[in-house]
Design a protein around this motif. Structure first.
Motif, PDB file in Angstrom:
ATOM      1  N   ARG A  38       0.807  -1.222   0.000  1.00  8.30           N
ATOM      2  CA  ARG A  38       0.000   0.000   0.000  1.00  8.30           C
ATOM      3  C   ARG A  38       0.840   1.271   0.000  1.00  8.30           C
ATOM      4  O   ARG A  38       0.319   2.362  -0.182  1.00  8.30           O
ATOM      5  N   GLU A  91     -15.351   5.058  -0.035  1.00  9.74           N
ATOM      6  CA  GLU A  91     -14.770   4.382   1.141  1.00  9.74           C
ATOM      7  C   GLU A  91     -15.313   4.967   2.435  1.00  9.74           C
ATOM      8  O   GLU A  91     -15.517   4.246   3.410  1.00  9.74           O
ATOM      9  N   PHE A  94     -18.435   3.387   2.984  1.00  4.82           N
ATOM     10  CA  PHE A  94     -18.213   1.982   3.339  1.00  4.82           C
ATOM     11  C   PHE A  94     -17.827   1.857   4.814  1.00  4.82           C
ATOM     12  O   PHE A  94     -18.452   1.105   5.574  1.00  4.82           O
ATOM     13  N   TYR A  95     -16.795   2.593   5.206  1.00  3.91           N
ATOM     14  CA  TYR A  95     -16.302   2.422   6.579  1.00  3.91           C
ATOM     15  C   TYR A  95     -17.288   2.957   7.621  1.00  3.91           C
ATOM     16  O   TYR A  95     -17.372   2.431   8.719  1.00  3.91           O
ATOM     17  N   TRP A 103     -17.414  -7.380   8.907  1.00  4.76           N
ATOM     18  CA  TRP A 103     -16.456  -7.032   7.847  1.00  4.76           C
ATOM     19  C   TRP A 103     -15.371  -6.101   8.412  1.00  4.76           C
ATOM     20  O   TRP A 103     -14.172  -6.294   8.178  1.00  4.76           O
ATOM     21  N   LEU A 107     -11.219  -6.603   8.657  1.00  4.43           N
ATOM     22  CA  LEU A 107     -10.251  -5.675   8.063  1.00  4.43           C
ATOM     23  C   LEU A 107      -9.325  -5.064   9.109  1.00  4.43           C
ATOM     24  O   LEU A 107      -8.221  -4.629   8.774  1.00  4.43           O
ATOM     25  N   THR A 112      -6.454  -0.876   7.275  1.00  6.04           N
ATOM     26  CA  THR A 112      -6.881  -0.033   6.148  1.00  6.04           C
ATOM     27  C   THR A 112      -7.870   1.021   6.641  1.00  6.04           C
ATOM     28  O   THR A 112      -8.533   0.837   7.667  1.00  6.04           O
ATOM     29  N   ASP A 113      -7.959   2.131   5.900  1.00  2.70           N
ATOM     30  CA  ASP A 113      -8.949   3.145   6.249  1.00  2.70           C
ATOM     31  C   ASP A 113      -9.421   3.866   4.989  1.00  2.70           C
ATOM     32  O   ASP A 113      -9.157   3.389   3.875  1.00  2.70           O
ATOM     33  N   LYS A 116      -6.795   6.969   0.553  1.00  2.43           N
ATOM     34  CA  LYS A 116      -6.211   6.170  -0.528  1.00  2.43           C
ATOM     35  C   LYS A 116      -5.192   6.994  -1.324  1.00  2.43           C
ATOM     36  O   LYS A 116      -5.322   7.170  -2.550  1.00  2.43           O
ATOM     37  N   HIS A 172      -7.177  -3.403  -5.361  1.00  2.00           N
ATOM     38  CA  HIS A 172      -8.038  -2.490  -4.628  1.00  2.00           C
ATOM     39  C   HIS A 172      -9.468  -2.604  -5.161  1.00  2.00           C
ATOM     40  O   HIS A 172      -9.672  -2.666  -6.371  1.00  2.00           O
ATOM     41  N   THR A 173     -10.413  -2.634  -4.236  1.00  2.00           N
ATOM     42  CA  THR A 173     -11.816  -2.764  -4.641  1.00  2.00           C
ATOM     43  C   THR A 173     -12.673  -1.721  -3.941  1.00  2.00           C
ATOM     44  O   THR A 173     -13.388  -2.050  -2.996  1.00  2.00           O
TER      45      THR A 173
HETATM   46  N1  IYR Z   1     -12.390  -1.408  -0.062  1.00  2.00           N
HETATM   47  C1  IYR Z   1     -11.970  -1.037   1.283  1.00  2.00           C
HETATM   48  C2  IYR Z   1     -12.093  -2.131   2.261  1.00  2.00           C
HETATM   49  C3  IYR Z   1     -11.268  -3.344   2.074  1.00  2.00           C
HETATM   50  C4  IYR Z   1     -11.882  -4.552   1.829  1.00  2.00           C
HETATM   51  C5  IYR Z   1     -11.152  -5.709   1.740  1.00  2.00           C
HETATM   52  I1  IYR Z   1     -12.158  -7.442   1.534  1.00  2.00           I
HETATM   53  C6  IYR Z   1      -9.748  -5.684   1.884  1.00  2.00           C
HETATM   54  O1  IYR Z   1      -9.007  -6.862   1.786  1.00  2.00           O
HETATM   55  C7  IYR Z   1      -9.121  -4.484   2.142  1.00  2.00           C
HETATM   56  C8  IYR Z   1      -9.888  -3.306   2.198  1.00  2.00           C
HETATM   57  C9  IYR Z   1     -10.569  -0.428   1.262  1.00  2.00           C
HETATM   58  O2  IYR Z   1      -9.894  -0.505   0.230  1.00  2.00           O
HETATM   59  O3  IYR Z   1     -10.123   0.101   2.261  1.00  2.00           O
END
Ligand code: IYR
Length: 224
Positions: A38, A91, A94-95, A103, A107, A112-113, A116, A172-173
């Motif tokens: 990262r 994100e 999401f968070y 979930w 994580l 992660t946060d 990005k 990255h998703t």
């Molecule tokens: N997309 C978010 C959360 C995330 C989801 C998974 I599953 C991961 O392995 C890592 C992150 C993000 O990129 O922070």
């Protein structure tokens, strides 16, 4: 559809067993070194390196050989910035709202946060699109088969090729990823599959001390 003409299996190579083992040992050791990174350096990567890895990715097997993938390679700073802004917006959602407690707990060890920065720092973002349908040269629409499996296979080859070339990646998703169709001008019949961040690692890059399952944890042999 007419059958393809057949040709003798081209360029097949058989190896003596000892060479098979040494080739696998070399490959296995090399791919085991891969880590998701990262922390990226801004150091540029020549475009031909990315092109060669994409050429390898395009060799993946696919349902009915319809090759249901499209890769958008982004190095433009303005576009990377737009992607970062849109991804961070998703994100935050999401968070703060979308992710279940379960979930978030899964994580937490990765740390992660919502930030990005790598989306702007890394020299390349490769956005992988999966095509649920294709368009023939005459404009007719055709259904694609196993597009997720096929695109996953192509992406795996791409990741392995770039790793073997000495680059690092983040798979990255941002979720949902629909904004990528709009920003990258891709048709609706294509769905963003994965965003790969590609480059050199930052000098002080750190990764979590994770462990991989051992063979007996993830493989079952039935028979000899
Ligand atoms: N997309 C978010 C959360 C995330 C989801 C998974 I599953 C991961 O392995 C890592 C992150 C993000 O990129 O922070």
């Amino acid at each position: 559809m007419k059958p393809y003409p057949t040709i003798a299996l081209p360029a097949y190579r058989e190896f003596p067993l000892e060479e098979m083992r040494s080739r696998l040992a070399e490959f296995q050791g090399d791919v085991q070194r891969r880590r998701t990174v990262r922390d990226f350096s801004a150091r540029p990567v020549p475009r031909d390196i990315i092109e060669m890895a994409l050429q390898a990715a395009g060799s993946a097997p696919s349902g009915a050989n319809l090759q249901p993938w499209h890769f958008v390679v982004v190095s433009d700073a303005g576009k990377k910035r737009q992607i970062r802004i849109a991804a961070e917006r998703e994100e935050k959602e999401f968070y703060q709202h979308r992710a279940s407690a379960e979930w978030l707990a899964a994580l937490a060890p990765l740390g992660t946060d919502t930030r990005k920065p790598f989306l702007e720092i890394a020299p390349y973002l490769i956005v992988v699109f999966m095509q649920k349908t294709g368009v023939l040269p005459d404009g007719r629409k055709v259904k694609h088969y196993y597009p997720a499996e096929s695109t996953g296979l192509a992406t795996g080859i791409l990741i392995t090729a770039l790793h073997r070339a000495g680059l690092v990646l983040l798979t990255h998703t941002p979720s949902p990823m629909g904004f990528l169709n709009e920003l990258l001008d891709r048709p609706k019949r294509e769905r963003p599959f994965l965003l790969l961040v590609v480059g050199y690692p930052a000098k002080d890059a750190m990764v979590p001390d994770i462990h991989r399952k051992t063979l007996d944890e993830f493989v079952t042999f039935i028979g000899d």
